[in-house]
Design an enzyme around this catalytic site. Structure first.
Site, PDB file in Angstrom:
ATOM      1  N   SER A 114     -25.032  36.378 -30.362  1.00  0.00           N
ATOM      2  CA  SER A 114     -24.284  37.430 -29.681  1.00  0.00           C
ATOM      3  C   SER A 114     -23.232  38.015 -30.604  1.00  0.00           C
ATOM      4  O   SER A 114     -22.699  39.077 -30.325  1.00  0.00           O
ATOM      5  CB  SER A 114     -23.629  36.886 -28.414  1.00  0.00           C
ATOM      6  OG  SER A 114     -22.866  35.752 -28.703  1.00  0.00           O
ATOM      7  N   HIS A 135     -31.176  39.370 -27.310  1.00  0.00           N
ATOM      8  CA  HIS A 135     -29.906  38.828 -26.818  1.00  0.00           C
ATOM      9  C   HIS A 135     -29.911  38.768 -25.289  1.00  0.00           C
ATOM     10  O   HIS A 135     -29.898  39.794 -24.616  1.00  0.00           O
ATOM     11  CB  HIS A 135     -28.737  39.696 -27.334  1.00  0.00           C
ATOM     12  CG  HIS A 135     -27.403  39.191 -26.893  1.00  0.00           C
ATOM     13  ND1 HIS A 135     -26.384  40.013 -26.502  1.00  0.00           N
ATOM     14  CD2 HIS A 135     -26.942  37.918 -26.766  1.00  0.00           C
ATOM     15  CE1 HIS A 135     -25.344  39.280 -26.159  1.00  0.00           C
ATOM     16  NE2 HIS A 135     -25.663  38.012 -26.312  1.00  0.00           N
ATOM     17  N   GLU A 147     -31.041  42.503 -24.569  1.00  0.00           N
ATOM     18  CA  GLU A 147     -30.890  43.540 -25.597  1.00  0.00           C
ATOM     19  C   GLU A 147     -31.889  43.238 -26.720  1.00  0.00           C
ATOM     20  O   GLU A 147     -31.924  42.113 -27.229  1.00  0.00           O
ATOM     21  CB  GLU A 147     -29.465  43.519 -26.162  1.00  0.00           C
ATOM     22  CG  GLU A 147     -28.416  43.968 -25.180  1.00  0.00           C
ATOM     23  CD  GLU A 147     -26.986  43.771 -25.697  1.00  0.00           C
ATOM     24  OE1 GLU A 147     -26.112  44.550 -25.301  1.00  0.00           O
ATOM     25  OE2 GLU A 147     -26.742  42.835 -26.496  1.00  0.00           O
ATOM     26  N   ASN A 185     -21.651  43.435 -25.278  1.00  0.00           N
ATOM     27  CA  ASN A 185     -20.472  42.698 -25.728  1.00  0.00           C
ATOM     28  C   ASN A 185     -19.455  43.588 -26.428  1.00  0.00           C
ATOM     29  O   ASN A 185     -18.260  43.298 -26.418  1.00  0.00           O
ATOM     30  CB  ASN A 185     -20.870  41.542 -26.652  1.00  0.00           C
ATOM     31  CG  ASN A 185     -21.288  40.316 -25.862  1.00  0.00           C
ATOM     32  OD1 ASN A 185     -21.083  40.254 -24.658  1.00  0.00           O
ATOM     33  ND2 ASN A 185     -21.875  39.352 -26.539  1.00  0.00           N
TER      34      ASN A 185
HETATM   35  N1  CAA Z   1     -31.992  29.039 -13.241  1.00  0.00           N
HETATM   36  C1  CAA Z   1     -32.123  29.292 -11.943  1.00  0.00           C
HETATM   37  N2  CAA Z   1     -31.082  29.321 -11.099  1.00  0.00           N
HETATM   38  C2  CAA Z   1     -29.881  29.115 -11.633  1.00  0.00           C
HETATM   39  C3  CAA Z   1     -29.661  28.886 -12.981  1.00  0.00           C
HETATM   40  C4  CAA Z   1     -30.768  28.817 -13.781  1.00  0.00           C
HETATM   41  N3  CAA Z   1     -30.663  28.532 -15.093  1.00  0.00           N
HETATM   42  N4  CAA Z   1     -28.324  28.735 -13.195  1.00  0.00           N
HETATM   43  C5  CAA Z   1     -27.734  28.858 -12.012  1.00  0.00           C
HETATM   44  N5  CAA Z   1     -28.691  29.080 -11.086  1.00  0.00           N
HETATM   45  C6  CAA Z   1     -28.530  29.236  -9.668  1.00  0.00           C
HETATM   46  C7  CAA Z   1     -27.860  28.014  -9.107  1.00  0.00           C
HETATM   47  O1  CAA Z   1     -28.875  27.103  -8.732  1.00  0.00           O
HETATM   48  C8  CAA Z   1     -27.070  28.556  -7.961  1.00  0.00           C
HETATM   49  O2  CAA Z   1     -27.736  28.355  -6.773  1.00  0.00           O
HETATM   50  P1  CAA Z   1     -27.439  27.054  -5.856  1.00  0.00           P
HETATM   51  O3  CAA Z   1     -25.948  26.920  -5.783  1.00  0.00           O
HETATM   52  O4  CAA Z   1     -28.061  27.406  -4.584  1.00  0.00           O
HETATM   53  O5  CAA Z   1     -28.085  25.916  -6.542  1.00  0.00           O
HETATM   54  C9  CAA Z   1     -27.048  30.064  -8.202  1.00  0.00           C
HETATM   55  O6  CAA Z   1     -27.701  30.312  -9.427  1.00  0.00           O
HETATM   56  C10 CAA Z   1     -25.679  30.561  -8.359  1.00  0.00           C
HETATM   57  O7  CAA Z   1     -25.292  30.705  -7.090  1.00  0.00           O
HETATM   58  P2  CAA Z   1     -24.400  31.900  -6.715  1.00  0.00           P
HETATM   59  O8  CAA Z   1     -24.386  32.011  -5.225  1.00  0.00           O
HETATM   60  O9  CAA Z   1     -23.091  31.779  -7.446  1.00  0.00           O
HETATM   61  O10 CAA Z   1     -25.277  33.114  -7.298  1.00  0.00           O
HETATM   62  P3  CAA Z   1     -24.920  34.606  -7.236  1.00  0.00           P
HETATM   63  O11 CAA Z   1     -25.927  35.277  -6.437  1.00  0.00           O
HETATM   64  O12 CAA Z   1     -23.501  34.800  -6.902  1.00  0.00           O
HETATM   65  O13 CAA Z   1     -25.109  35.115  -8.749  1.00  0.00           O
HETATM   66  C11 CAA Z   1     -24.581  35.311 -11.020  1.00  0.00           C
HETATM   67  C12 CAA Z   1     -24.678  34.369  -9.824  1.00  0.00           C
HETATM   68  C13 CAA Z   1     -25.926  35.951 -11.331  1.00  0.00           C
HETATM   69  C14 CAA Z   1     -24.143  34.443 -12.207  1.00  0.00           C
HETATM   70  C15 CAA Z   1     -23.544  36.439 -10.698  1.00  0.00           C
HETATM   71  O14 CAA Z   1     -22.346  35.866 -10.277  1.00  0.00           O
HETATM   72  C16 CAA Z   1     -23.300  37.336 -11.873  1.00  0.00           C
HETATM   73  O15 CAA Z   1     -24.028  38.270 -12.131  1.00  0.00           O
HETATM   74  N6  CAA Z   1     -22.191  37.074 -12.623  1.00  0.00           N
HETATM   75  C17 CAA Z   1     -21.891  37.806 -13.831  1.00  0.00           C
HETATM   76  C18 CAA Z   1     -22.462  37.073 -15.003  1.00  0.00           C
HETATM   77  C19 CAA Z   1     -22.283  37.832 -16.284  1.00  0.00           C
HETATM   78  O16 CAA Z   1     -21.627  38.854 -16.376  1.00  0.00           O
HETATM   79  N7  CAA Z   1     -22.905  37.298 -17.338  1.00  0.00           N
HETATM   80  C20 CAA Z   1     -22.802  37.868 -18.652  1.00  0.00           C
HETATM   81  C21 CAA Z   1     -21.891  37.016 -19.444  1.00  0.00           C
HETATM   82  S1  CAA Z   1     -21.604  37.713 -21.021  1.00  0.00           S
HETATM   83  C22 CAA Z   1     -22.829  37.090 -21.950  1.00  0.00           C
HETATM   84  O17 CAA Z   1     -23.607  36.269 -21.575  1.00  0.00           O
HETATM   85  C23 CAA Z   1     -22.898  37.645 -23.304  1.00  0.00           C
HETATM   86  C24 CAA Z   1     -22.620  36.719 -24.408  1.00  0.00           C
HETATM   87  O18 CAA Z   1     -23.160  36.967 -25.462  1.00  0.00           O
HETATM   88  C25 CAA Z   1     -21.593  35.621 -24.315  1.00  0.00           C
END
Ligand code: CAA
Length: 278
Positions: A114, A135, A147, A185
């Site tokens: 990233s 990514h 990406e 990012n």
């Molecule tokens: N596979 C399948 N399911 C998964 C999982 C995986 N690897 N990881 C987590 N889950 C599931 C869990 O099992 C959990 O369900 P349970 O509690 O029932 O077991 C569920 O995901 C999360 O539950 P939530 O009710 O919190 O889910 P949600 O509908 O609210 O969505 C989310 C969660 C998609 C993370 C949402 O909150 C979201 O979009 N958040 C923003 C995340 C974001 O912006 N990410 C980018 C980060 S920046 C980046 O990654 C770039 C970098 O280079 C650093």
């Protein structure tokens, strides 16, 4: 296909691949880490069955497509390898040099970096045209975006094959060039840094800031929750890398985050960041 490095991102990518019907070899550096990644993948696949998102047979088939190894040589037959190891240039270059010797001439190598330049990662190899960026976003199985990043010497074929593979995984791929932070990012990191700075400037609480961004800006999770999810060390590292290249003050990690990183408050993975986790 192969995935090298099965931390949160690599394990998530391997999960996506087996769910998409692709035989996948995942490589970690120790049997313990490989086993932990395998447990993580089967846990999330089982949760999907429990939540009615996946049939039991589909889960079992996905699990059977995953093989885990500590030997890089076991990836020799792969058509595509995605690298998701530590975010440092030298180990990635070393790994790519080893992969080059192992893989067939037509195989593609993608990096999930990233923060690093894909062109620089590819520079030490003899066939940089087969190297691209893929990514993914955290959590990889849930975030729809990937990406597809074109380095200076990536071939059209490698770029388009990676794009098509992103689609096969059920993602929404976007195309871009190899620039610091790529697309998301480049925007998200300074924005999250602004959010952390506003904690001190506006003397708002962590909870209220998160509530503000969720209910006032429509974010799915608050910035402090998000930095905890990504990992404070990962975010600081990515901020440092962007700042080094772009020299914009907003890119530099806020001192508060650096202090948290130095104290071992890394977010969800260490049990404590802005919030405390079980
Ligand atoms: N596979 C399948 N399911 C998964 C999982 C995986 N690897 N990881 C987590 N889950 C599931 C869990 O099992 C959990 O369900 P349970 O509690 O029932 O077991 C569920 O995901 C999360 O539950 P939530 O009710 O919190 O889910 P949600 O509908 O609210 O969505 C989310 C969660 C998609 C993370 C949402 O909150 C979201 O979009 N958040 C923003 C995340 C974001 O912006 N990410 C980018 C980060 S920046 C980046 O990654 C770039 C970098 O280079 C650093």
């Amino acid at each position: 296909m192969g995935v090298v490095g099965l931390g949160a991102m690599g394990a998530g990518i391997a999960q996506l691949c087996v769910e998409a019907g692709v035989d996948t070899v995942g490589r970690e550096i120790s049997p313990e880490l490989a086993e932990r990644a395998g447990d993580r993948i089967t846990h999330f696949l089982t949760r999907k069955v429990e939540k009615g998102q996946l049939e039991q047979e589909a889960r079992d088939a996905a699990v059977s497509r995953l093989s885990l190894t500590t030997e890089l040589a076991d990836l020799g037959g792969c058509d595509l390898v995605i690298e998701a190891i530590v975010e440092e240039l030298a180990p990635k270059q070393e790994l790519f040099a080893e992969l080059e010797l192992l893989l067939s001439a037509g195989a593609l190598i993608a990096t999930n970096t990233s923060a690093l330049s894909i062109t620089e990662i590819a520079a030490g190899t003899s066939k940089p045209e087969r190297i691209v960026g893929m990514h993914f976003f955290n959590p990889a199985p849930l975030m729809p975006l990937v990406e597809i990043i074109r380095a200076e010497l990536s071939s059209d074929e490698a770029f388009e094959t990676a794009y098509a593979f992103g689609e096969k995984l059920g993602k929404h791929p976007i195309r871009c060039y190899d620039t610091p932070g790529f697309v998301v990012n480049r925007v998200l990191i300074p924005l999250l840094n602004d959010c952390i700075r506003v904690l001190d400037e506006a003397r708002v609480t962590v909870e209220d800031l998160d509530t503000g961004m969720k209910h006032g800006a429509g974010w799915p999770m608050g910035p402090c929750e998000l930095v905890d999810l990504v990992g404070i060390d990962v975010h600081v590292h990515a901020s440092d890398a962007l700042y080094e290249k772009l020299r914009e003050p907003r890119m530099a990690p806020p001192p508060r985050l650096v202090a948290m990183r130095n104290a071992g408050l890394l977010g969800r993975k260490s049990g404590r960041g802005f919030y405390t986790y079980d």
